[in-house]
Enzyme design. Sequence first.
Site, PDB file in Angstrom:
ATOM      1  N   GLY A   1      30.548  94.911 -93.217  1.00 52.05           N
ATOM      2  CA  GLY A   1      31.371  95.160 -94.416  1.00 52.05           C
ATOM      3  C   GLY A   1      32.420  94.088 -94.369  1.00 52.05           C
ATOM      4  N   THR A   2      32.407  93.176 -95.291  1.00 50.37           N
ATOM      5  CA  THR A   2      32.816  91.821 -94.980  1.00 50.37           C
ATOM      6  C   THR A   2      33.517  91.118 -96.116  1.00 50.37           C
ATOM      7  OG1 THR A   2      30.965  91.535 -93.503  1.00 50.37           O
ATOM      8  CG2 THR A   2      31.749  89.556 -94.506  1.00 50.37           C
ATOM      9  N   THR A   3      34.244  90.082 -95.768  1.00 48.00           N
ATOM     10  CA  THR A   3      34.588  89.060 -96.743  1.00 48.00           C
ATOM     11  C   THR A   3      34.126  87.729 -96.183  1.00 48.00           C
ATOM     12  OG1 THR A   3      36.563  90.288 -97.324  1.00 48.00           O
ATOM     13  CG2 THR A   3      36.412  88.016 -98.098  1.00 48.00           C
TER      14      THR A   3
END
Lengths: 273, 322, 228
Positions: free
Chosen positions: C28-30
């Site tokens: 779950g990322t940027t």
Amino acid sequence: MASSGSGYDLSAATFSPDGRIFQVEYAGKAVENAGTVIGIHAKDGVVLGVAKPLYHKMIVPTTASYKRIHTVDVHAGVATTGFLPDARVLVGRAQEEAADWQEHYGSKVPPHVLADRLGHYVHYFTLHGALRPFGASCVLGGYDVDTKECGLYMLEPNGAAYKYYGVATGKGKQVAKTELEKLNLHKQDAESSMDVATAVKNVAKILILLHKENKDSDGKPMELELSWICEASKWKHAPIPKDVLTAAKEWANEQLEEEDEDDEEEEEAMEEG
Amino acid sequence: MSEFTRPMEGATEIPPAGFNFENVSRNARLMEAWTNAKEQAEAMRKHHAQHGMDVAPMMAGGGYPNHMPLAKKTGTTIAGIVFKGGVVLGADTRATNGDEVAEKNCRKIHYVADNMYCCGAGTAADTDQTTALVASQLELLRMDLHLPHATSLRMKTAVTRISRLLFRYQGHVSAALILGGVDKAEGAQLYSIHPHGSSMRFAYTAMGSGSLAAISVLESAWEPDMEEADAVTLVQRAITAGIFNDLGSGSNCDICVIKNDGAVDYQRPSLTPNNTAPFRAAITRSSRMDMKPGTTPILDSKFVPHKGATLADVTVTEMEVS
Amino acid sequence: MMSASHSSMVNPMSSNPYGLKEGEVSTGTTILAMPFDGGVMLGADTRTSMGSYATSRSTDKITFLSDHIFCLRSGSAADTQAISDIVKHYLSHLTIETGREPLVKTAAHLMKNIVYSNKDSLSAGVIIAGWDPVEGGQVFNVVQGGSCLKQSFALGGSGSLFIYGLMDSEFKEGMTQDEARALVKKAISHAMARDGSSGGMVRTMTVTAEGNKRDVTPGNELPFGPVF
């Protein structure tokens, strides 16, 4: 032939006691007896050329039905000689390899990779007793889209795929090689000085010379098939335009006539001397 | 088809190797059937009750089970840290079956190679099988490569083998692993590998249902280049946090120290914070509770010899050997 | 018009934007990559989560593919690690066969083929960025479902939604290396501040003809955040 009857030439899977594979050598003979192919790697492109004797009066002299130069991908083409049906299998394989590469990697296959892969393919047919080696050879010309460089390769029936400045194979290869060497393509500075336009003229000249020198073919009809990859063809493999070809032929014939006259004069001078 | 591939007549067929999922869809259908049957039985019960009939002998839900028998899952606390002299791995020893403690002293730190050990959480059978399989692959590899020292085997190889295996089974093999060890290439290393096949490298980590308790201990006290004694104590504290605060974890704490030179110190148990023997011993009971020999009187006794064949009845013929 | 997110599995606004299976670890990322004058700049947060638990706070999502090509991973950690390993393997073979560095578009093409042909079983959104001598610094976005888009800058992961506007307003063609790094850090910090499943540190990677350079900014030295 010394080898026949010895039993060592029955299969490509058998070596002779002195380390030769006769079946592969015989395949080479099939190439030596067929029409000549010439390729030149010029400083700004590659040129491929074949001389096609029209065996029969009734053969329609077009390139469509009796093709010896094929396009493999937009940026690569092969000129073939030897047993033509075998050569067509090679062409098919080359086209497949090029298409597979694009499918896999999303880019154009580099010419040296294409030559290498074809080499592996041809070599495979020299390993098994159940297979017959290719009685054909082909000269591959390609443009590397990534490095913006051209490459010229020749595939031999034994699977070798070397890179050349200039190459010839088929019936007239000895004479053609001597003529190519005179062009000094292999000397770096000289190589960089020959452009495709000159290369086209010289390929035409050598092919016509071979046709004239051969007692069997002189006077009989012959068609020249030439292709190139250069800026003028937008770096695509394409037949040489008709006007360029006609001009090249005219130039070649003039040159050859001049040389003939020179030779005669020399001979006369020698006799007088 | 070659003659070698034809199965021999009468020979028992050898089942294919590897994990087997052939009952997955059968079980799903079974559950569906049970659910339907339960609903019908319930409807019948209501119908009977409405018409004033006796429903006492009818079981609620028709006696159908609520779920398939479950594999044994080890609610677990496992942890590992890297310290100055190598790696310390720790695990609790409780195995559970639902709410029930199935095993009070089970082994959760598995052998993978002489220089690598692996803590397992998840389904006990899966962690056992996965580590055993990889241990065998690595030993064969070590022999194949003629590696003289165990530390020549790379941790990276083990991580790759395990995560490829778990990825292939798409999470159906429930093994959550902490792999610790040392090798010549990169020294002391610690990895966590999740059931779906992802892997990560850490300096300290914890997994299992008690990982939250354990990681909070590690987060607060781990520091780089710890001494061995401090490192072992820290891992013990982390595992104990799991043992006491997580219902799925319990019993003892096992510790495995793998040092930089490849030496292994496997402590099982390392801590027994739940040893009940002293408490049991401390209970004093009235001597009247003890049963002395002879409390039950013997009224009569009789000996009846066995009637079956004895060795003396058998004629032994020498085997034909020529 | 190409639509990147038609797959029913993807709903960026849901709490499970990648359609992960239960217990699956997600990045779950940027993630963010952009070309600059002479190369490309990649950036990512370092949080890895499983539901509401952060499994790792120092993950490296900038993954090696070949000497000058990297990918940024979002979605399932297991899936993206597995497919980037495969692409890495293909590229190393390609390097041997051709005797030269692979092209960025080739890496993206390989990635796209894998994601597309396994679209039903993968949850992966990958950005491929790198430098090659033919076309210089480039960025490709291989999205969930398997389409491959060449972009002037690429955003990915759950946190990307919060910074599209910022990037649209601040991104310029032909930035310098320092400008690019500053923008990447700023954008990722903003995403981390607003997205629960992005966080930790900001890692960046500079890829140029001369070589690659990594950089890490700890969570307490970010140019922005946290918001209260």
